[in-house]
Write a protein that holds these residues in place. Structure first.
Motif, PDB file in Angstrom:
ATOM      1  N   THR A  39       0.832  -1.202   0.000  1.00 50.51           N
ATOM      2  CA  THR A  39       0.000   0.000   0.000  1.00 50.51           C
ATOM      3  C   THR A  39       0.864   1.249   0.000  1.00 50.51           C
ATOM      4  N   PHE A  40       1.927   1.249   0.795  1.00 50.15           N
ATOM      5  CA  PHE A  40       2.825   2.399   0.834  1.00 50.15           C
ATOM      6  C   PHE A  40       3.501   2.603  -0.526  1.00 50.15           C
ATOM      7  N   VAL A  41       3.944   1.504  -1.153  1.00 52.55           N
ATOM      8  CA  VAL A  41       4.585   1.607  -2.468  1.00 52.55           C
ATOM      9  C   VAL A  41       3.610   2.196  -3.479  1.00 52.55           C
ATOM     10  N   ASN A  42       2.342   1.812  -3.395  1.00 57.00           N
ATOM     11  CA  ASN A  42       1.343   2.235  -4.373  1.00 57.00           C
ATOM     12  C   ASN A  42       0.662   3.543  -4.000  1.00 57.00           C
ATOM     13  N   SER A  43       1.104   4.175  -2.925  1.00 59.64           N
ATOM     14  CA  SER A  43       0.422   5.373  -2.428  1.00 59.64           C
ATOM     15  C   SER A  43       0.726   6.619  -3.246  1.00 59.64           C
ATOM     16  N   GLY A  44       1.861   6.598  -3.951  1.00 61.35           N
ATOM     17  CA  GLY A  44       2.293   7.802  -4.666  1.00 61.35           C
ATOM     18  C   GLY A  44       3.399   8.545  -3.944  1.00 61.35           C
ATOM     19  N   ASP A  45       3.615   8.224  -2.657  1.00 60.38           N
ATOM     20  CA  ASP A  45       4.685   8.872  -1.890  1.00 60.38           C
ATOM     21  C   ASP A  45       5.613   7.804  -1.347  1.00 60.38           C
ATOM     22  N   LEU A  46       6.739   7.577  -2.028  1.00 59.79           N
ATOM     23  CA  LEU A  46       7.679   6.547  -1.613  1.00 59.79           C
ATOM     24  C   LEU A  46       8.394   6.916  -0.321  1.00 59.79           C
ATOM     25  N   GLY A  47       8.237   8.162   0.125  1.00 57.28           N
ATOM     26  CA  GLY A  47       8.801   8.580   1.399  1.00 57.28           C
ATOM     27  C   GLY A  47       8.128   7.922   2.593  1.00 57.28           C
ATOM     28  N   LEU A  48       7.001   7.238   2.371  1.00 58.83           N
ATOM     29  CA  LEU A  48       6.330   6.522   3.457  1.00 58.83           C
ATOM     30  C   LEU A  48       7.115   5.281   3.884  1.00 58.83           C
ATOM     31  N   LEU A  49       7.977   4.791   3.026  1.00 56.82           N
ATOM     32  CA  LEU A  49       8.729   3.574   3.318  1.00 56.82           C
ATOM     33  C   LEU A  49       9.851   3.906   4.296  1.00 56.82           C
ATOM     34  N   LYS A  50       9.853   3.219   5.440  1.00 58.92           N
ATOM     35  CA  LYS A  50      10.748   3.609   6.524  1.00 58.92           C
ATOM     36  C   LYS A  50      11.580   2.440   7.043  1.00 58.92           C
ATOM     37  N   ARG A  51      12.718   2.805   7.628  1.00 56.48           N
ATOM     38  CA  ARG A  51      13.551   1.866   8.372  1.00 56.48           C
ATOM     39  C   ARG A  51      13.187   2.004   9.846  1.00 56.48           C
ATOM     40  N   ASP A  52      13.254   0.907  10.599  1.00 51.63           N
ATOM     41  CA  ASP A  52      13.024   0.952  12.042  1.00 51.63           C
ATOM     42  C   ASP A  52      13.857   2.094  12.651  1.00 51.63           C
ATOM     43  N   ARG A  53      13.243   2.885  13.512  1.00 46.66           N
ATOM     44  CA  ARG A  53      13.928   4.071  14.025  1.00 46.66           C
ATOM     45  C   ARG A  53      15.156   3.708  14.853  1.00 46.66           C
ATOM     46  N   LYS A  54      15.081   2.622  15.608  1.00 45.17           N
ATOM     47  CA  LYS A  54      16.253   2.185  16.369  1.00 45.17           C
ATOM     48  C   LYS A  54      17.354   1.701  15.433  1.00 45.17           C
ATOM     49  N   LEU A  55      16.943   1.017  14.362  1.00 48.16           N
ATOM     50  CA  LEU A  55      17.927   0.557  13.386  1.00 48.16           C
ATOM     51  C   LEU A  55      18.531   1.748  12.644  1.00 48.16           C
ATOM     52  N   GLN A  56      17.737   2.789  12.430  1.00 50.27           N
ATOM     53  CA  GLN A  56      18.246   3.994  11.772  1.00 50.27           C
ATOM     54  C   GLN A  56      19.349   4.639  12.609  1.00 50.27           C
ATOM     55  N   LYS A  57      19.170   4.670  13.928  1.00 50.24           N
ATOM     56  CA  LYS A  57      20.204   5.224  14.807  1.00 50.24           C
ATOM     57  C   LYS A  57      21.484   4.400  14.709  1.00 50.24           C
ATOM     58  N   ARG A  58      21.316   3.070  14.667  1.00 50.68           N
ATOM     59  CA  ARG A  58      22.478   2.194  14.520  1.00 50.68           C
ATOM     60  C   ARG A  58      23.166   2.441  13.182  1.00 50.68           C
ATOM     61  N   LEU A  83      -2.024   3.878   7.897  1.00 48.48           N
ATOM     62  CA  LEU A  83      -1.200   4.927   8.498  1.00 48.48           C
ATOM     63  C   LEU A  83      -0.846   4.703   9.970  1.00 48.48           C
ATOM     64  N   PRO A  84      -1.700   4.029  10.769  1.00 46.57           N
ATOM     65  CA  PRO A  84      -1.283   3.777  12.152  1.00 46.57           C
ATOM     66  C   PRO A  84       0.065   3.075  12.273  1.00 46.57           C
ATOM     67  N   ALA A  85       0.433   2.281  11.266  1.00 50.12           N
ATOM     68  CA  ALA A  85       1.740   1.603  11.290  1.00 50.12           C
ATOM     69  C   ALA A  85       2.883   2.601  11.173  1.00 50.12           C
ATOM     70  N   LEU A  86       2.562   3.825  10.729  1.00 52.59           N
ATOM     71  CA  LEU A  86       3.587   4.855  10.569  1.00 52.59           C
ATOM     72  C   LEU A  86       3.517   5.911  11.667  1.00 52.59           C
ATOM     73  N   ALA A  87       2.768   5.620  12.725  1.00 50.08           N
ATOM     74  CA  ALA A  87       2.538   6.611  13.775  1.00 50.08           C
ATOM     75  C   ALA A  87       3.837   7.089  14.421  1.00 50.08           C
ATOM     76  N   GLU A  88       4.781   6.164  14.670  1.00 49.51           N
ATOM     77  CA  GLU A  88       6.005   6.569  15.360  1.00 49.51           C
ATOM     78  C   GLU A  88       6.880   7.469  14.503  1.00 49.51           C
ATOM     79  N   TRP A  89       6.622   7.505  13.199  1.00 46.53           N
ATOM     80  CA  TRP A  89       7.340   8.415  12.307  1.00 46.53           C
ATOM     81  C   TRP A  89       6.570   9.722  12.109  1.00 46.53           C
ATOM     82  N   GLY A  90       5.395   9.816  12.714  1.00 53.28           N
ATOM     83  CA  GLY A  90       4.605  11.029  12.618  1.00 53.28           C
ATOM     84  C   GLY A  90       4.016  11.290  11.252  1.00 53.28           C
ATOM     85  N   MET A  91       3.814  10.217  10.461  1.00 51.11           N
ATOM     86  CA  MET A  91       3.300  10.395   9.105  1.00 51.11           C
ATOM     87  C   MET A  91       1.779  10.508   9.100  1.00 51.11           C
TER      88      MET A  91
END
Length: 282
Positions: free
Chosen positions: A40-59, A208-216
């Motif tokens: 759904t995120f890929v087909n949404s029109g905004d590829l910026g919705l695709l995220k890496r785990d925030r803890k993994l991003q810090k690593r 979108l609830p799956a993206l809540a921690e990213w504030g999307m």
């Protein structure tokens, strides 16, 4: 029961630093997205919705600092070390169920020696007979297919693969002028291995609830206005060479994929094209 199992698993798989192992991803960075949400995120029109785990991003950010100290830049690390031009990926800690054939051509140039790691080197110019744009017939020496060492928050049964190529993906011969601005804002994407259509963007609010921690939220999305049927077809044509390559490598009777090419605004390494593929074995 679940909590004790998680604690046991975390004890068995200690949290390290640097490139994560598959076991670490499973235990310490469990997937935030389902396969349906991912599509759904890929087909949404905004590829910026695709995220890496925030803890993994810090690593990743910490790892990247070390890489810059050693290699000078992430680009230098990629071009001179990580990318295996024309060869199978032998450096991944994550592995893949897909075995590449025909990827045995000599590398573009010899990898840098250990005492020259931080010396930037550019890839040699493309020869006159190089293809004008990427396609399913692009010679292996212009391609490096690797597992994403830092995958997005995908389900454990989904492989996140990167196809790096020295050959342009966005090309005037493919991208009609009437949709050029749209492609430059949205990128390209597609789906293989499923006769059913991909999830409609209208399903996005439920995901979108799956993206809540990213504030999307819907109002933060960056995408073009809905195009006409003719424009949609022109965008599809622009992505057809990539689509055909993905279908050829991930055989549709065995794999279902969602692929995308980030628009320039989201590209991590400008000037070196790459394709993301989420692949799920049937």
């Amino acid at each position: 029961m679940g909590d004790s199992t998680s604690s046991l698993n975390a004890a068995v798989v200690p949290l390290g630093s640097g490139l994560p192992t598959r076991e670490e991803l499973l235990i310490h960075y469990p997937a935030k997205f389902t396969w349906t949400e991912l599509k759904t995120f890929v087909n949404s029109g905004d590829l910026g919705l695709l995220k890496r785990d925030r803890k993994l991003q810090k690593r990743y950010n910490l790892w990247a600092e070390g890489i810059k100290e050693k290699f000078g830049t992430i680009v230098n690390y990629l071009m001179n070390f990580r990318l295996q031009w024309g060869k199978p990926d032998t450096l991944s800690l994550l592995g893949s169920a897909v075995q590449d054939t025909g990827m045995s051509t000599p590398p573009v140039f010899e990898r840098i020696s250990t005492d020259e790691l931080s010396v930037p080197r550019e890839l040699p110019p493309l020869p006159a007979d190089a293809p004008a744009y990427f396609s399913e017939s692009t010679p292996p020496q212009y391609i490096s297919i690797i597992q994403n060492d830092w995958p997005y928050s995908v389900p454990p049964e989904v492989e996140h693969t990167l196809i790096w190529t020295r050959i342009p993906i966005f090309h005037p011969a493919l991208v009609a002028e009437s949709v050029r601005a749209r492609v430059e804002l949205d990128g390209l994407w597609g789906f293989t291995g499923n006769i059913s259509p991909p999830p409609s963007p209208s399903n996005l609010p439920a995901c979108l609830p799956a993206l809540a921690e990213w504030g999307m939220t819907l109002d933060k999305m960056i995408k073009s206005e809905k195009g006409t049927a003719e424009e949609d077809e022109l965008v599809r044509i622009a992505g057809l060479p990539v689509h055909n390559f993905v279908k050829k490598r991930w055989v549709e009777t065995e794999w279902e994929t969602a692929w995308f090419v980030n628009p320039p605004r989201l590209q991590s390494v400008p000037g070196l094209a790459h394709i993301h593929v989420f692949a799920r074995h049937k």
